[in-house]
Design a protein around this motif. Structure first.
Motif, PDB file in Angstrom:
ATOM      1  N   THR A 203       0.829  -1.201   0.000  1.00 31.57           N
ATOM      2  CA  THR A 203       0.000   0.000   0.000  1.00 31.57           C
ATOM      3  C   THR A 203       0.865   1.252   0.000  1.00 31.57           C
ATOM      4  N   VAL A 206       1.929   1.854  -3.581  1.00 39.86           N
ATOM      5  CA  VAL A 206       0.834   2.469  -4.345  1.00 39.86           C
ATOM      6  C   VAL A 206       0.668   3.925  -3.941  1.00 39.86           C
ATOM      7  N   GLN A 207       0.785   4.202  -2.649  1.00 39.48           N
ATOM      8  CA  GLN A 207       0.676   5.580  -2.156  1.00 39.48           C
ATOM      9  C   GLN A 207       1.744   6.469  -2.799  1.00 39.48           C
ATOM     10  N   LEU A 210       0.907   7.162  -6.357  1.00 42.55           N
ATOM     11  CA  LEU A 210      -0.180   8.136  -6.454  1.00 42.55           C
ATOM     12  C   LEU A 210       0.289   9.554  -6.134  1.00 42.55           C
ATOM     13  N   VAL A 229      -8.238  -0.069  -8.109  1.00 44.28           N
ATOM     14  CA  VAL A 229      -7.583   0.402  -6.888  1.00 44.28           C
ATOM     15  C   VAL A 229      -8.617   0.648  -5.794  1.00 44.28           C
ATOM     16  N   LEU A 233      -8.841  -1.057  -2.002  1.00 37.75           N
ATOM     17  CA  LEU A 233      -8.790  -0.198  -0.818  1.00 37.75           C
ATOM     18  C   LEU A 233     -10.041  -0.376   0.032  1.00 37.75           C
ATOM     19  N   HIS A 251      -1.841   4.428   5.533  1.00 39.42           N
ATOM     20  CA  HIS A 251      -1.492   4.436   4.110  1.00 39.42           C
ATOM     21  C   HIS A 251      -2.755   4.374   3.236  1.00 39.42           C
ATOM     22  N   CYS A 255      -3.856   7.192   0.484  1.00 32.62           N
ATOM     23  CA  CYS A 255      -4.180   6.866  -0.917  1.00 32.62           C
ATOM     24  C   CYS A 255      -5.509   7.497  -1.318  1.00 32.62           C
ATOM     25  N   TYR A 256      -6.517   7.343  -0.473  1.00 29.71           N
ATOM     26  CA  TYR A 256      -7.828   7.939  -0.770  1.00 29.71           C
ATOM     27  C   TYR A 256      -7.721   9.456  -0.885  1.00 29.71           C
ATOM     28  N   ARG A 258      -5.162  11.291  -1.703  1.00 23.29           N
ATOM     29  CA  ARG A 258      -4.501  11.665  -2.954  1.00 23.29           C
ATOM     30  C   ARG A 258      -5.427  11.461  -4.143  1.00 23.29           C
TER      31      ARG A 258
END
Length: 322
Positions: A203, A206-207, A210, A229, A233, A251, A255-256, A258
């Protein structure tokens, strides 16, 4: 002399009365002597990597001591046959990946090789050389495994550590390379079925992708990518409601947040953001983490608008006091 290994350049400096000469103070000379001995030890172990009979012990010793060997990464990269020997270790266990027959001993040995590759991936002088040689691709078969046994989990986690070392530096060139490969689906696979620790590292990768504009645009270019994605999540959030993990949740929320910077993604999140992030489900999990609490409140603000976010965040009011 600038291209010589450290110990050789030190010896040359001493011979010509430079900084490594005997005119230095006794304490400085002692410190320098320790550095020289360490580097000589590292050079000897690196040489032993090319000898199949000595390689296993050399892998173990170098992986254990890699933090104390200065400039180990350039030494590994520039030593004849060393990277080939590490890749040979990696390729040699491909046959036991499917069907899954990886033993703990095999896993430990290849993970020691991966730890040295992580050293190379982390060093500013070797990072792009490592990338331009497409060495991360050799790790992808390990990320594509599904066995949850300890040897496979350890292998996945160590492989993710190499990729994590690459993305840690916030370099668009690194992100662009990874996006040209299948790194996103491989990370999503681990985020779905890995251990809590490997999920966290996947994660994080991926973060970091992003957080780069190129990465955000890539994920949000098509609905298929965004929802792939978003689905993973969302499943992770649901799982965390049963087995909380504050570091993994941190994390996921980042991600959300971003994703909400992209107008199309933000609009989609209005309908697919998990309800458990809108209420107080994770209030106790985030009580000691003011940074993630602010991220979550900002996410709600972005997705629902200031007025609605305030209503949805009433369960967080007591948490917003630093």
């Amino acid at each position: 002399m600038a291209n010589l290994p450290q110990s050789l350049s030190m010896n040359a400096a001493a011979a010509f009365g430079g900084p490594g000469s005997s005119s230095a103070s006794p304490s400085a000379a002692g410190t320098q002597g320790n550095k020289d001995r360490k580097m000589m030890s590292a050079e000897q172990l690196v040489l032993e990597l090319s000898n199949p009979d000595l390689r296993e012990n050399a892998l173990l010793e170098l992986s254990k001591k890699r933090e104390i060997f200065q400039d180990l990464a350039p030494l590994l990269w520039n030593s004849f046959g060393t990277i080939a020997a590490l890749l040979q270790e990696i390729v040699s266990i491909y046959p036991v990946l499917s069907p899954p027959n990886l033993t703990p001993a095999q896993s430990n040995r290849v993970c020691n090789a991966l730890a040295l590759l992580q050293c190379v991936a982390s060093h500013p002088d070797t990072r792009m050389l490592f990338l331009n040689a497409h060495i991360p691709l050799y790790l992808y078969p390990f990320l594509n495994t599904t066995s949850k046994s300890r040897p496979f989990e350890y292998l996945r986690l160590t492989s993710l550590g190499v990729i994590g070392a690459l993305v840690k530096v916030d370099d668009t060139e690194v992100i662009s390379f990874l996006l040209s490969t299948e790194i996103i689906p491989l990370c999503l696979r681990t985020m779905e079925m890995g251990s809590e620790l490997s999920k966290t590292v996947a994660t994080f990768i991926v973060q970091k992708i992003l957080l780069d504009d190129v990465g955000l645009d890539y994920i949000c270019t098509t609905a298929e990518r965004f929802f792939a994605v978003g689905r993973v999540l969302g499943n992770m959030v649901a799982a965390l409601a049963e087995q909380p993990s504050s570091r993994l949740l941190k994390h996921i929320i980042r991600c959300y947040l971003r994703l909400s910077d992209n107008p199309r993604a933000c609009d989609a999140l209005r309908s697919c953001l998990p309800d458990m992030l809108r209420d107080a489900t994770f209030s106790s999990c985030l009580r000691e983490d003011p940074t993630t609490r602010r991220w979550l409140q900002q996410l709600l603000h972005n997705v629902q608008g200031p007025r609605v976010a305030l209503q949805a965040g009433t369960g967080f009011d007591h948490m917003l006091v630093n």
